[in-house]
Structures are given as structure tokens and as C-alpha cells.
Design an enzyme around this catalytic site. Structure first.
Site, PDB file in Angstrom:
ATOM      1  N   GLU A   1       0.808  -1.219   0.000  1.00 36.92           N
ATOM      2  CA  GLU A   1       0.000   0.000   0.000  1.00 36.92           C
ATOM      3  C   GLU A   1       0.847   1.278   0.000  1.00 36.92           C
ATOM      4  O   GLU A   1       0.331   2.367  -0.261  1.00 36.92           O
ATOM      5  CB  GLU A   1      -0.913   0.017   1.235  1.00 36.92           C
ATOM      6  CG  GLU A   1      -1.975  -1.070   1.267  1.00 36.92           C
ATOM      7  CD  GLU A   1      -3.096  -0.828   0.279  1.00 36.92           C
ATOM      8  OE1 GLU A   1      -3.207   0.305  -0.218  1.00 36.92           O
ATOM      9  OE2 GLU A   1      -3.854  -1.777  -0.008  1.00 36.92           O
TER      10      GLU A   1
ATOM     11  N   GLU B   1       8.859 -22.386   6.068  1.00 33.41           N
ATOM     12  CA  GLU B   1       9.266 -21.563   7.211  1.00 33.41           C
ATOM     13  C   GLU B   1      10.443 -22.168   7.973  1.00 33.41           C
ATOM     14  O   GLU B   1      11.084 -21.488   8.771  1.00 33.41           O
ATOM     15  CB  GLU B   1       8.088 -21.332   8.155  1.00 33.41           C
ATOM     16  CG  GLU B   1       7.669 -22.504   8.991  1.00 33.41           C
ATOM     17  CD  GLU B   1       6.627 -22.112  10.028  1.00 33.41           C
ATOM     18  OE1 GLU B   1       6.842 -22.453  11.212  1.00 33.41           O
ATOM     19  OE2 GLU B   1       5.612 -21.480   9.673  1.00 33.41           O
TER      20      GLU B   1
END
Length: 296
Positions: free
Chosen positions: A80, A111
Site C-alpha cells: 500500500e 518456514e
């Protein structure tokens, strides 16, 4: 080993048998605890924003790192920044366990890949800042990113939901969001995820306020890539310069859609070159540029 608070069970035995509204009330209470945890972390968030703003001003880049929910939340924050605050896309990096495919697919084993974490951090420099996010604070990929980033001289900010974590120990600065047990044990997409989203939002917003991307609560670095954003930008110019929207729209055309020089032209700068000189002299700070324009 002591169970991490985010993995512990709370007082929710039999929740699957509760009335719907009671379940939702418990979930909302968990979200409220998440925001309370963010409020407790505001001093650390403020320090992180100060460090990040100064490093970005000096030409550094911002990298978000993590796995699973944590990196998805982080990417949402970073993606954003260009449209909202005009941050160049090239200044934002994403170090994602499992790569971009993991944003949509569950690549759970990614991960644990410490080698990949270290490798993804190899291109970082001493000018860069890493925001490493992990609810547990122990995700091997993310810890490896933090360690390699610091070896490269980068500044590392750890955003974690458990105290005393490996990630915090590997970082320069810790933002601890002590959200505690989840309503659904271990589901850190709930309170922990909400706290991460809010904390990253506050961190990136304060950073860009300090960088001059906000004036009187208005986004003066907003990009004008579509009709809605163009109307928004014209309204921002009109509000700051105290002119009609039609005049603001004309100035935006002359300024190539950029709010700050458009404001300065509406405020008396004779042309785009003069407006840009004022901004350059003020290091991009519109308030200071307006004051200098008024003095000329």
C-alpha cells in the site's frame, strides 16, 4: 520447554457448543486485546519509525520478511505504500518463506528453511532496514533472515508476539505485541495477526508522516493512477491551497499529477520549476515550502 503464550489454550473449553453471538463476542474480545497490546508497544513503534525514516531519507530500502500469516500481513502493509505515500516500488523488498507462491499456497515447510532465509537476505546492504515479522518469534526462516541481514550491516526490526524470542535476540530493535493466548489455540491469524497488521500500519504511517508524505491529515504524495485517485488529489490540492477544485485540477495537470507542486502553484509559485525548487529547498516538506513561498 515452556509453551509460548500464543500457543496456549485460554478459557474457551466447549466454544464449539456456544451460541453464535457468544462465540463472536469471545473473538471480538480477542481482537480488543490485540489492539491493547499494540497500544503498549507504541514507544517501540515510535523508535522504529524514527530509525526507519532516517534510513529511508538517506537512500536505504525497506524489506519485509516472514512466513505464513506474518508475511501476508507484512506484504499487505508494504504493497500500500507506493499508492498511499508515493514510496518507490524499487525501495520495497519482500523476503518470503517459499517465495511469492506462498502468498496464496500453504507451503508450511518453507518456514523451516534457514538456508533460504539467509540467501534471500544476501543482497541487503548496510543502508537497508528489515522488518522481520513472526508471531512465535522463532520461525527459522525469519530468524535466519535477521541474522544474515545484520551480518550485512542492515538494521533489523523484529515484530513478535512472544517475549524472549530468538528473532528479537537477532534484531536491533524489538516491537513486542503481547497478545497472549488465542481464542482458537495457536491460530495466530486471529489476535496476533490483528496486532501485527495494526503495528505495521502505525509504523509505516508514522514513518511517512516524518518523511513529509502527510500534510494536515491529507496524503500529499498520493499517486493519481485512476479517476478516483485523481479526484482525491484535486480535492487535497483545493483543501490545502484554498482554491476551487477546477483550479486545483488545472494545477495538477501542470504538475504531472503531483499534489505538492500543484499546491505551491495554486499558492503563488509562478510555474512547475519554481514549485519544484521550493520543494527541493525544503527537502520535500510541503509545509516548509509553503512558508518559504509566502516569504518570497
Amino acid at each position: 520447554m515452556t509453551e509460548r503464550p500464543t500457543e496456549q489454550s485460554g478459557s474457551y473449553r466447549g466454544i464449539d457448543t456456544w451460541p453464535d453471538v457468544q462465540i463472536l463476542e469471545a473473538l471480538v474480545a480477542g481482537q480488543e486485546r490485540a489492539i491493547a497490546a499494540v497500544r503498549q508497544a507504541t514507544p517501540a513503534i515510535a523508535e522504529a519509525a524514527d530509525r526507519l525514516a532516517r534510513r529511508l531519507s538517506a537512500g536505504g530500502r525497506l524489506a519485509y520478511a516472514g512466513a505464513g500469516t506474518s508475511i501476508r500481513v507484512a506484504v499487505q502493509d508494504g504493497s500500500e505504500l507506493p499508492a498511499t505515500f508515493g514510496m518507490p516500488e524499487a525501495k520495497i523488498l519482500y523476503l518470503i518463506a517459499g517465495g511469492r507462491a506462498a502468498m496464496f499456497d500453504t507451503l508450511a515447510d518453507a518456514e523451516d528453511d534457514e538456508a533460504d532465509g539467509a540467501a534471500q537476505a544476501d543482497d541487503l546492504t548496510a543502508a537497508d532496514t528489515v522488518i522481520a515479522v513472526a508471531a512465535s518469534g522463532s520461525t527459522p526462516f525469519t530468524v535466519a533472515v535477521a541474522k544474515r541481514a545484520r551480518e550485512k550491516g542492515a538494521f533489523v526490526i523484529a515484530v513478535v508476539n512472544n517475549a524472549g524470542s530468538k528473532l528479537a535476540a537477532a534484531a536491533d530493535l524489538e516491537i513486542l505485541l503481547a497478545t497472549g493466548p488465542e481464542v482458537i489455540a495457536g491460530s495466530t491469524r486471529l489476535a496476533a495477526g490483528t496486532a501485527q497488521k495494526a503495528a505495521l500500519n502505525l509504523l509505516s504511517t508514522l514513518t511517512h508522516i516524518k518523511l513529509g508524505a502527510v500534510h494536515d491529515g491529507l496524503m500529499v504524495n498520493v499517486e493519481t493512477g485512476n479517476a478516483k485517485l485523481r479526484r482525491r488529489a484535486a480535492g487535497i490540492v483545493a483543501a490545502i491551497a484554498g482554491v476551487e477544485v477546477a483550479r486545483a485540477d488545472e494545477a495538477l495537470d501542470l504538475a504531472g499529477g503531483h499534489v505538492k507542486p500543484a499546491v505551491l502553484m495554486c499558492a503563488g509559485a509562478k510555474d512547475i520549476a519554481a514549485a519544484q525548487r521550493l520543494l527541493d529547498a525544503a527537502n520535500g516538506n510541503l509545509r516548509l515550502a509553503i512558508a518559504r513561498n509566502a516569504d518570497t
